[in-house]
Design a protein around this motif. Structure first.
Motif, short mmCIF file in Angstrom:
data_model
loop_
_atom_site.label_atom_id
_atom_site.label_comp_id
_atom_site.label_asym_id
_atom_site.label_seq_id
_atom_site.Cartn_x
_atom_site.Cartn_y
_atom_site.Cartn_z
N UNK A 1 0.85 -1.19 0.00
CA UNK A 1 0.00 0.00 0.00
C UNK A 1 0.89 1.25 0.00
N UNK A 2 0.69 2.13 -0.97
CA UNK A 2 1.62 3.26 -1.11
C UNK A 2 1.27 4.51 -0.28
N UNK A 3 0.09 4.56 0.33
CA UNK A 3 -0.33 5.77 1.03
C UNK A 3 -0.31 5.58 2.54
N UNK A 4 0.22 6.58 3.22
CA UNK A 4 0.16 6.64 4.68
C UNK A 4 -0.84 7.72 5.07
N UNK A 5 -1.75 7.38 5.97
CA UNK A 5 -2.72 8.33 6.48
C UNK A 5 -2.15 8.96 7.75
N UNK A 6 -2.23 10.30 7.85
CA UNK A 6 -1.73 11.00 9.03
C UNK A 6 -2.87 11.73 9.71
N UNK A 7 -2.87 11.69 11.04
CA UNK A 7 -3.82 12.43 11.87
C UNK A 7 -3.07 13.52 12.61
N UNK A 8 -3.62 14.73 12.60
CA UNK A 8 -3.09 15.84 13.39
C UNK A 8 -4.19 16.29 14.35
N UNK A 9 -3.88 16.42 15.61
CA UNK A 9 -4.83 16.94 16.59
C UNK A 9 -4.21 18.16 17.25
N UNK A 10 -4.87 19.31 17.08
CA UNK A 10 -4.39 20.56 17.64
C UNK A 10 -5.39 21.09 18.65
N UNK A 11 -4.88 21.80 19.67
CA UNK A 11 -5.70 22.36 20.73
C UNK A 11 -5.71 23.87 20.65
N UNK A 12 -6.79 24.46 21.12
CA UNK A 12 -6.85 25.91 21.25
C UNK A 12 -5.70 26.37 22.14
N UNK A 13 -4.89 27.27 21.63
CA UNK A 13 -3.69 27.69 22.36
C UNK A 13 -4.01 28.40 23.66
N UNK A 14 -5.20 28.98 23.77
CA UNK A 14 -5.57 29.71 24.99
C UNK A 14 -5.92 28.78 26.13
N UNK A 15 -6.00 27.47 25.84
CA UNK A 15 -6.42 26.53 26.87
C UNK A 15 -5.31 26.23 27.86
N UNK A 16 -4.10 26.70 27.57
CA UNK A 16 -2.99 26.46 28.49
C UNK A 16 -2.46 25.06 28.45
N UNK A 17 -2.72 24.35 27.34
CA UNK A 17 -2.27 22.96 27.23
C UNK A 17 -0.77 22.90 26.96
N UNK A 18 -0.25 23.95 26.33
CA UNK A 18 1.18 23.94 26.09
C UNK A 18 1.51 24.43 24.70
N UNK A 19 2.77 24.51 24.41
CA UNK A 19 3.21 24.92 23.09
C UNK A 19 3.19 23.73 22.16
N UNK A 20 3.65 23.95 20.95
CA UNK A 20 3.59 22.88 19.96
C UNK A 20 4.47 21.72 20.37
N UNK A 21 3.87 20.54 20.30
CA UNK A 21 4.62 19.32 20.61
C UNK A 21 4.40 18.33 19.50
N UNK A 22 5.21 18.35 18.47
CA UNK A 22 4.99 17.50 17.31
C UNK A 22 5.36 16.04 17.60
N UNK A 23 4.58 15.44 18.48
CA UNK A 23 4.81 14.03 18.81
C UNK A 23 4.31 13.18 17.65
N UNK A 24 5.00 12.08 17.41
CA UNK A 24 4.61 11.20 16.31
C UNK A 24 4.50 9.79 16.84
N UNK A 25 3.31 9.24 16.72
CA UNK A 25 3.09 7.84 17.10
C UNK A 25 2.78 7.07 15.84
N UNK A 26 3.62 6.17 15.46
CA UNK A 26 3.46 5.42 14.22
C UNK A 26 2.71 4.14 14.51
N UNK A 27 1.57 3.96 13.82
CA UNK A 27 0.77 2.75 14.01
C UNK A 27 1.03 1.78 12.87
#
Length: 342
Positions: A316-342
């Motif tokens: 299979x030649x295609x990889x599907x990627x999911x990105x989940x971003x949070x409202x920055x005002x929520x105080x969750x933190x700065x960008x954390x480009x974590x990658x979990x490969x399934x």
């Protein structure tokens, strides 16, 4: 009842003032209008649907609908040349007890319901015929990546068990994501530019018993919603069709409520040039840091990405990627480009 017992409870309408309640009851106190309210309690319908079900002329039905709109009981929205009507959200808590108290197993409501089922069956048949013409193209694309069930399971996993008050699916297409997420949400809305695709989505959602989902026609580059109205915004397999995906993400981010989230599902970079012709793809996938950068520029933060790559040994030649971003005002933190490969 505590407002913490269910995500839907937080959407309960405020008490209705006496004078307003009296006006509403007067508007409903007519046979055809009460029948219309009972039908719209089952989901949105067009003027044509209502004329078929009720066996009355379009001018007469239109006059009743106008009175119900003016009373604040229902609302109207356009979908190309079509006009659809639904119960007004603020009136549902007032209308539903009235409708549920009626005898639905006897005429005229039993006959109305039978004709409603017939209208929905015709709608589903027309939608299926449209979908059948597109199915070979979509089947060809699905054969190039992990199964949809795998993608859907990953979507549910990244979202977790956090309550969803109001989800909007931008570029909803056939309503696939709404079918997955609407049962988990207090309210669900889908937006698509195509009336034909919305017809397919409407039929698919009705088949799942989700007839109260709000479907709107509109441009996702200029979505017809107010700022911060959704605690979950979804763009599922949409960006690769767009000339300006960054702009679409900026508009999507504008819809995210304080503390809300934006979920993007699309393809990782690939070299299948034939998809430009066969599938009308504008972009051949996106790098994780590219979409993350766009989301950050749009004012979101704490971006996590997850790859759903083909299993070892497959072609299979295609990889599907999911990105989940949070409202920055929520105080969750700065960008954390974590990658979990399934």
């Amino acid at each position: 009842m505590s407002s913490e017992s269910s995500p839907r409870n937080s959407l309960d309408p405020a008490p209705v003032p006496f004078a307003e309640a009296l006006a509403v009851l007067r508007a409903a106190a007519e046979e055809t209008r009460l029948r219309i309210l009972a039908l719209l309690a089952e989901g949105e319908l067009s003027v044509s649907d209502l004329t078929d079900i009720l066996g009355q002329s379009q001018p007469r039905i239109s006059r009743h609908l106008k009175l119900l709109v003016e009373s604040g009981l229902i609302e109207r929205h356009r979908e190309g040349a079509w006009a659809f009507f639904r119960l007004r959200e603020a009136a549902i808590g007032f209308v539903e007890p009235l409708i549920s108290a009626l005898e639905h197993a006897a005429p005229p409501l039993s006959e109305d319901r039978a004709r409603l089922d017939s209208v929905r069956a015709q709608r589903a048949e027309a939608a299926q015929a449209f979908f059948a013409r597109l199915a070979p193209k979509w089947d060809g694309l699905r054969s190039l990546h992990v199964p949809e069930a795998t993608v859907e399971a990953a979507v549910l996993d990244v979202l977790g068990d956090r309550p969803i008050r109001h989800v909007v699916d931008l570029g909803t297409g056939t309503g696939k994501m709404l079918g997955l997420l609407a049962p988990l949400a207090g309210r669900a809305t889908g937006l698509d530019s195509s009336h034909a695709m919305l017809s397919v989505a409407r039929a698919n959602l009705e088949r799942l018993g989700l007839s109260r989902v709000d479907l709107r026609q509109g441009d996702l580059h200029a979505p017809p919603f107010g700022r911060g109205g959704f605690d979950l915004v979804v763009l599922h397999q949409v960006l690769h069709y767009l000339d300006d995906p960054a702009r679409a993400l900026r508009e999507a981010a504008r819809l995210v409520a304080p503390g809300g989230r934006l979920l993007v599902v699309d393809f990782a970079p690939h070299n299948l040039e034939q998809l430009r012709e066969s599938q009308a793809h504008r972009r051949l996938g996106f790098a994780a840091d590219q979409v993350t950068g766009w989301l950050v520029q749009a004012g979101l933060g704490a971006v996590e990405s997850r790859d759903l790559a083909p299993e070892d040994g497959t072609a299979l030649p295609l990889t599907v990627t999911l990105w989940l971003a949070h409202d920055a005002s929520a105080g969750i933190g700065t960008v954390t480009p974590e990658r979990a490969v399934a």
